[in-house]
Design a protein around this motif. Sequence first.
Motif, mmCIF file in Angstrom:
data_model
loop_
_atom_site.group_PDB
_atom_site.id
_atom_site.type_symbol
_atom_site.label_atom_id
_atom_site.label_comp_id
_atom_site.label_asym_id
_atom_site.label_seq_id
_atom_site.Cartn_x
_atom_site.Cartn_y
_atom_site.Cartn_z
ATOM 1 N N ILE A 159 41.168 20.551 33.501
ATOM 2 C CA ILE A 159 40.706 19.810 34.676
ATOM 3 C C ILE A 159 41.615 18.621 35.008
ATOM 4 O O ILE A 159 41.992 18.456 36.177
ATOM 5 N N PRO A 160 42.026 17.797 34.031
ATOM 6 C CA PRO A 160 42.936 16.686 34.381
ATOM 7 C C PRO A 160 44.265 17.163 34.979
ATOM 8 O O PRO A 160 44.831 16.477 35.837
ATOM 9 N N LEU A 161 44.745 18.322 34.550
ATOM 10 C CA LEU A 161 45.983 18.848 35.146
ATOM 11 C C LEU A 161 45.796 19.086 36.641
ATOM 12 O O LEU A 161 46.653 18.708 37.453
ATOM 13 N N TYR A 162 44.691 19.725 37.010
ATOM 14 C CA TYR A 162 44.421 19.978 38.427
ATOM 15 C C TYR A 162 44.244 18.672 39.189
ATOM 16 O O TYR A 162 44.749 18.524 40.292
ATOM 17 N N ARG A 163 43.532 17.733 38.600
ATOM 18 C CA ARG A 163 43.278 16.454 39.277
ATOM 19 C C ARG A 163 44.551 15.661 39.514
ATOM 20 O O ARG A 163 44.631 14.872 40.445
ATOM 21 N N HIS A 164 45.554 15.859 38.666
ATOM 22 C CA HIS A 164 46.828 15.156 38.830
ATOM 23 C C HIS A 164 47.876 16.008 39.562
ATOM 24 O O HIS A 164 49.065 15.708 39.517
ATOM 25 N N GLY A 165 47.432 17.075 40.197
ATOM 26 C CA GLY A 165 48.338 17.895 40.988
ATOM 27 C C GLY A 165 49.229 18.822 40.180
ATOM 28 O O GLY A 165 50.214 19.345 40.700
ATOM 29 N N LEU A 166 48.892 19.047 38.904
ATOM 30 C CA LEU A 166 49.726 19.895 38.040
ATOM 31 C C LEU A 166 49.081 21.252 37.741
ATOM 32 O O LEU A 166 49.523 21.968 36.854
ATOM 33 N N GLY A 167 48.062 21.613 38.476
ATOM 34 C CA GLY A 167 47.377 22.880 38.259
ATOM 35 C C GLY A 167 48.264 24.092 38.444
ATOM 36 O O GLY A 167 48.042 25.137 37.838
ATOM 37 N N ARG A 168 49.303 23.942 39.239
ATOM 38 C CA ARG A 168 50.234 25.065 39.454
ATOM 39 C C ARG A 168 50.883 25.528 38.158
ATOM 40 O O ARG A 168 51.286 26.670 38.034
ATOM 41 N N LEU A 169 50.977 24.617 37.187
ATOM 42 C CA LEU A 169 51.563 24.982 35.889
ATOM 43 C C LEU A 169 50.740 26.060 35.178
ATOM 44 O O LEU A 169 51.259 26.768 34.324
ATOM 45 N N LEU A 170 49.474 26.193 35.534
ATOM 46 C CA LEU A 170 48.590 27.164 34.899
ATOM 47 C C LEU A 170 48.635 28.529 35.577
ATOM 48 O O LEU A 170 47.978 29.458 35.134
ATOM 49 N N GLY A 171 49.390 28.639 36.655
ATOM 50 C CA GLY A 171 49.563 29.930 37.323
ATOM 51 C C GLY A 171 48.474 30.226 38.343
ATOM 52 O O GLY A 171 47.597 29.415 38.607
ATOM 53 N N ARG A 172 48.548 31.435 38.879
ATOM 54 C CA ARG A 172 47.626 31.861 39.937
ATOM 55 C C ARG A 172 46.379 32.547 39.392
ATOM 56 O O ARG A 172 45.483 32.874 40.149
#
Length: 152
Positions: free
Chosen positions: A14-27
């Motif tokens: 969740i913190p990755l998505y909140r900081h705009g880094l969710g793309r690192l987790l793929g589609r």
Amino acid sequence: MARRIPRWLARAPIPLYRHGLGRLLGRRLLMLEHRGRRTGLPRYVVLEVADREPGCLFIASGHGQDSQWFRNLRADPRVRVWTGPHQGVPARAAVLTGEETRQRLEIYRRRHRRAAAALGRTLDIPELRDTGPLPADVATRLPLVRLDLDEG
């Protein structure tokens, strides 16, 4: 009996998505913002994308209809989605019918054989590991939700 993922592990992305880094987790993953059915406060959960079509995504409730996020969607289908190129996109959730669920799970099984087998083991749904027909009650045990994205 379905195995539970430890809460700290399930919430770790969740913190990755909140900081705009969710793309690192793929589609294959998304973060879903939904509203608490009692409090109305925003709640967040990271889920696997079971399938996608232009303008919509499909997600599964691995713990059936008892999942808090699933119950919240039923109370208020207005959500926001973070995945790949979509960042905080408003969407509307709709629970699929039994037949729609079976069709989508068949597609998922064909496209993601290993993931479907792992999901079948984890959730104690052996039919996901096989190639035979899915049982009539699969939609009760593994409900699917369609997220219609408002990309307008």
